[in-house]
Design a protein around this motif. Structure first.
Motif, PDB file in Angstrom:
ATOM      1  N   ARG A  62     -18.862 -37.716 -40.201  1.00 32.89           N
ATOM      2  CA  ARG A  62     -18.521 -39.050 -40.698  1.00 32.89           C
ATOM      3  C   ARG A  62     -19.790 -39.883 -40.855  1.00 32.89           C
ATOM      4  N   LEU A 104     -18.672 -49.678 -41.491  1.00 30.90           N
ATOM      5  CA  LEU A 104     -17.646 -48.803 -42.038  1.00 30.90           C
ATOM      6  C   LEU A 104     -17.952 -47.363 -41.651  1.00 30.90           C
ATOM      7  N   GLU A 105     -16.922 -46.619 -41.352  1.00 28.11           N
ATOM      8  CA  GLU A 105     -17.049 -45.195 -41.042  1.00 28.11           C
ATOM      9  C   GLU A 105     -16.227 -44.425 -42.065  1.00 28.11           C
ATOM     10  N   VAL A 106     -16.895 -43.585 -42.863  1.00 32.51           N
ATOM     11  CA  VAL A 106     -16.233 -42.920 -43.986  1.00 32.51           C
ATOM     12  C   VAL A 106     -16.660 -41.455 -44.044  1.00 32.51           C
ATOM     13  N   ASP A 107     -15.927 -40.688 -44.826  1.00 31.22           N
ATOM     14  CA  ASP A 107     -16.271 -39.285 -45.036  1.00 31.22           C
ATOM     15  C   ASP A 107     -17.500 -39.178 -45.940  1.00 31.22           C
ATOM     16  N   THR A 122     -18.984 -47.532 -51.152  1.00 28.81           N
ATOM     17  CA  THR A 122     -18.900 -47.914 -49.742  1.00 28.81           C
ATOM     18  C   THR A 122     -19.959 -48.942 -49.383  1.00 28.81           C
TER      19      THR A 122
END
Length: 244
Positions: free
Chosen positions: A226, A34-37, A149
């Motif tokens: 990110r 997963l790529e998240v802020d 997350t």
């Protein structure tokens, strides 16, 4: 008295990790990325003082350290954590002449601040870097340890493992029967970068002797990095015997 020999133990069947013709097993790996802020950002603040007199150097260091702490505290709930690290006051000796003579004293304090408001972060880092003899390193972006997350990545890895196992079974014309094992094989995140490894280093020229700006500096334009969250697992299933 008749002696009866002990009965031999029942034969044991060795565990076979690859199943049997009646209960075939299938082993798969489930992965998620997963790529998240980021959720938080950390900066380190180094306050410095130099002087020929120990007491005056310590007083200058205390005054500048208090100014930095007070400035950070004005951002209230945007600051989740503020800590003071090491404090040093070191005499520097002359390199020539007979005997040891103290040329100057060098003092430093190290602070760490963790913020959850990145607009406040941009303003704070600029104002800190504009303070006298103050250096700012960072920011280092991160997720909280209890971030949802991490759970999402683990659950996605499980779903992928189940789907992959179903596809293998379907290719054999059969279906899954039961889950026999699931094992986590990797941590959710790569090791965090140590201070100084990545991030933007900010140093105000006014803090090192250049003329101070007449007005307060404009906040830096910071672009949050990110965050990549990984989860990996191994899973074993049994399936109904296929007709080959």
């Amino acid at each position: 008295m008749t002696h009866h020999p002990e009965e031999p133990p029942p034969p044991t069947h060795p565990h076979t990790p690859y199943g049997t013709p009646d209960t075939p097993r299938i082993a798969v790996r489930g992965e998620a990325h997963l790529e998240v802020d980021p959720e938080i950002a950390r900066i380190t603040i180094t306050v410095t003082a130099r002087g020929k007199d120990r007491r005056s150097t310590l007083n200058d260091l205390t005054r500048r350290n208090t100014a930095a702490l007070d400035l950070v505290r004005t951002y209230g709930q945007a600051v989740e954590r503020l800590e003071t690290g090491t404090l040093t006051l070191t005499p520097e000796l002359t390199g020539h002449g007979r005997g040891e003579r103290i040329r100057t004293y060098h003092g430093t304090t190290h602070l760490t601040a963790e913020l959850n408001d990145f607009t406040a972060l941009a303003e704070l880092t600029t104002r800190l870097a504009d303070l006298e003899l103050t250096r700012v390193d960072g920011p280092w972006w991160a997720l909280r340890p209890d971030s949802p997350t991490h759970r999402q990545a683990r659950q996605q890895a499980v779903r992928e493992a189940v789907q992959r196992a179903k596809e293998y079974a379907e290719a054999l014309g059969t279906t899954l029967q039961a889950l026999t094992e699931i094992a986590d094989t990797a941590a959710d995140n790569p090791p965090p970068h140590p201070p100084g490894a990545t991030g933007t280093r900010m140093r105000a020229m006014a803090a090192y002797g250049a003329p101070a700006a007449p007005d307060e500096p404009a906040p830096l334009d910071l672009e949050p990095e990110r965050q990549h969250v990984y989860a990996q697992l191994n899973a074993r299933f049994t399936m109904k015997p296929p007709k080959l």
